[in-house]
Design a protein around this motif. Structure first.
Motif, mmCIF file in Angstrom:
data_model
loop_
_atom_site.group_PDB
_atom_site.id
_atom_site.type_symbol
_atom_site.label_atom_id
_atom_site.label_comp_id
_atom_site.label_asym_id
_atom_site.label_seq_id
_atom_site.Cartn_x
_atom_site.Cartn_y
_atom_site.Cartn_z
ATOM 1 N N SER A 96 14.580 36.728 35.208
ATOM 2 C CA SER A 96 13.525 37.529 34.587
ATOM 3 C C SER A 96 14.150 38.617 33.726
ATOM 4 C CB SER A 96 12.654 38.169 35.670
ATOM 5 O OG SER A 96 13.409 39.118 36.406
ATOM 6 N N HIS A 141 10.881 23.482 40.629
ATOM 7 C CA HIS A 141 11.493 24.771 40.338
ATOM 8 C C HIS A 141 10.869 25.811 41.242
ATOM 9 C CE1 HIS A 141 12.286 28.325 37.445
ATOM 10 N NE2 HIS A 141 13.303 28.166 38.261
ATOM 11 N N THR A 142 11.671 26.350 42.153
ATOM 12 C CA THR A 142 11.176 27.257 43.184
ATOM 13 C C THR A 142 12.049 28.513 43.228
ATOM 14 O OG1 THR A 142 12.469 25.914 44.734
ATOM 15 C CG2 THR A 142 10.081 25.532 44.661
ATOM 16 N N PRO A 143 11.948 29.366 42.204
ATOM 17 C CA PRO A 143 12.760 30.577 42.179
ATOM 18 C C PRO A 143 12.355 31.538 43.289
ATOM 19 C CG PRO A 143 11.098 30.643 40.464
ATOM 20 C CD PRO A 143 11.022 29.269 41.064
ATOM 21 N N GLY A 144 13.211 32.501 43.518
ATOM 22 C CA GLY A 144 12.979 33.499 44.556
ATOM 23 C C GLY A 144 14.304 33.900 45.153
ATOM 24 N N ALA A 147 17.179 32.428 40.610
ATOM 25 C CA ALA A 147 16.277 32.162 39.487
ATOM 26 C C ALA A 147 16.166 30.680 39.182
ATOM 27 C CB ALA A 147 16.746 32.925 38.252
ATOM 28 N N ASP A 178 14.293 37.253 43.368
ATOM 29 C CA ASP A 178 13.087 37.933 42.890
ATOM 30 C C ASP A 178 11.992 37.717 43.931
ATOM 31 O OD1 ASP A 178 10.369 37.930 41.454
ATOM 32 O OD2 ASP A 178 11.691 38.780 39.928
ATOM 33 N N ASP A 181 8.670 35.995 42.748
ATOM 34 C CA ASP A 181 8.894 34.560 42.604
ATOM 35 C C ASP A 181 8.965 33.881 43.971
ATOM 36 O OD1 ASP A 181 8.928 34.503 39.848
ATOM 37 O OD2 ASP A 181 11.107 34.598 39.681
ATOM 38 N N TYR A 182 9.593 34.540 44.927
ATOM 39 C CA TYR A 182 9.738 33.976 46.269
ATOM 40 C C TYR A 182 8.372 33.709 46.890
ATOM 41 C CZ TYR A 182 10.939 33.921 51.279
ATOM 42 O OH TYR A 182 11.064 33.609 52.606
ATOM 43 N N ARG A 184 5.564 33.211 45.326
ATOM 44 C CA ARG A 184 4.932 32.104 44.602
ATOM 45 C C ARG A 184 5.524 30.764 45.034
ATOM 46 N NH1 ARG A 184 4.458 36.125 40.373
ATOM 47 N NH2 ARG A 184 6.631 35.820 39.727
ATOM 48 N N SER A 185 6.830 30.729 45.257
ATOM 49 C CA SER A 185 7.464 29.471 45.661
ATOM 50 C C SER A 185 7.060 29.082 47.080
ATOM 51 C CB SER A 185 8.982 29.594 45.548
ATOM 52 O OG SER A 185 9.374 29.702 44.198
#
Length: 287
Positions: A96, A141-144, A147, A178, A181-182, A184-185
């Motif tokens: 990000s 795609h599972t950032p957290g 990235a 992040d 993001d975590y 959301r993943s």
């Protein structure tokens, strides 16, 4: 979609630690076309075990993310087998804007350590499907945690890298990790409702939904603790980690980075403020 024909073969790397648990698990699936998932460290014995198990049929090398304990052995394994390396991208790809600024401020990496030499042969975007006659894997795609972190869906099983583990919470260490993001993943994995998760560290998770809910609750509780501490007095990530964690000193840098990830997320939501440019040592206060 190909259904998994059998259990994956597991090969444990000799790299146990407080952050890797028992070590890095390398998974192999397929018979005539063997996929290697997370080849792990560049260790002669470990790479030799992978090559022996592949019986000359290794066709793909997947890396969930470019941390050294997952990716370091990928390039040499590729040279030895001729198989391409597949991943989201380099160690810093997908960061990000705020994490890119943190990196520029001198916060280079943390936790397990970035594999700055890592470059895949094939970049996998979200929902990219890779198929052979033996298997089919869908990249998620599972950032957290990182990235460029990928999970790999294999029928009703998901190889989840470091996103979800049964024995520990996931390290979220800016500028690699992040927290927003975590979350959301985690939501994405819960929505997919897999029958099981196969982390790269530790045992299989046979009841994914309760574990995902537990991890999300753990992060919400930590956020509440940070907010309560800031109501008492402004502080930076180091000070808050000292106030909130009672852990051995070698684990403290990881705790400090986890706290920083919460502070960044809270500042982006407008719940807390900091003065000047954001750095690892910024002081935060309630808005």
């Amino acid at each position: 979609m190909h259904a998994p024909a059998k259990e994956p073969l597991r090969i444990l790397a000799p790299n146990p630690s407080p952050l890797t648990g028992p070590g890095t698990t390398t998974f192999l699936i397929g018979q005539d076309h063997v996929a290697v998932i997370d080849p792990g460290p560049d260790d002669d014995a470990h790479l030799g075990a992978i090559i022996d198990a592949g019986c000359g049929r290794i066709s793909h090398i997947f890396v969930t993310h470019a941390h050294l304990d997952h990716s370091q052995g990928a390039r040499r394994l590729s040279h030895l087998t001729g198989a391409p390396v597949l991943a989201f991208g380099t160690a810093t790809e997908g960061r990000s804007a705020i994490n890119s600024r943190l990196s520029a401020s001198g916060l280079i990496h943390g936790g397990e350590g970035l594999d700055m030499d890592f470059t895949p042969d094939i970049r996998l975007q979200d929902n990219h499907q890779v198929e052979t006659p033996d298997w089919s894997l869908r990249a998620l795609h599972t950032p957290g945690h990182a990235a460029g972190h990928l999970c790999l869906e294999w029928g009703d099983t998901i190889f989840c890298g470091d996103l979800v583990m049964g024995w520990s919470s996931t390290l979220i260490s800016p500028p690699d990790g992040d927290l927003a993001d975590y979350f959301r993943s985690l939501d994405r994995l819960a929505h997919l409702a897999p029958a099981r998760l196969l982390p790269t560290h530790g045992d299989a998770i046979g009841a994914p939904l309760p574990r995902i809910a537990e991890l999300a609750r753990h992060r919400r509780d930590r956020t509440a603790q940070i907010m309560a501490a800031l109501r008492h007095s402004p502080d930076n990530a180091e000070g808050l980690a000292r106030r909130l964690y009672d852990i051995p000193e070698p684990l403290f840098p990881a705790a400090q980075r986890n706290v920083l990830s919460h502070l960044i997320a809270l500042s982006q939501l407008g719940a807390i403020d900091f003065q000047g440019d954001l750095t690892a040592n910024s002081f935060f206060s309630i808005s």
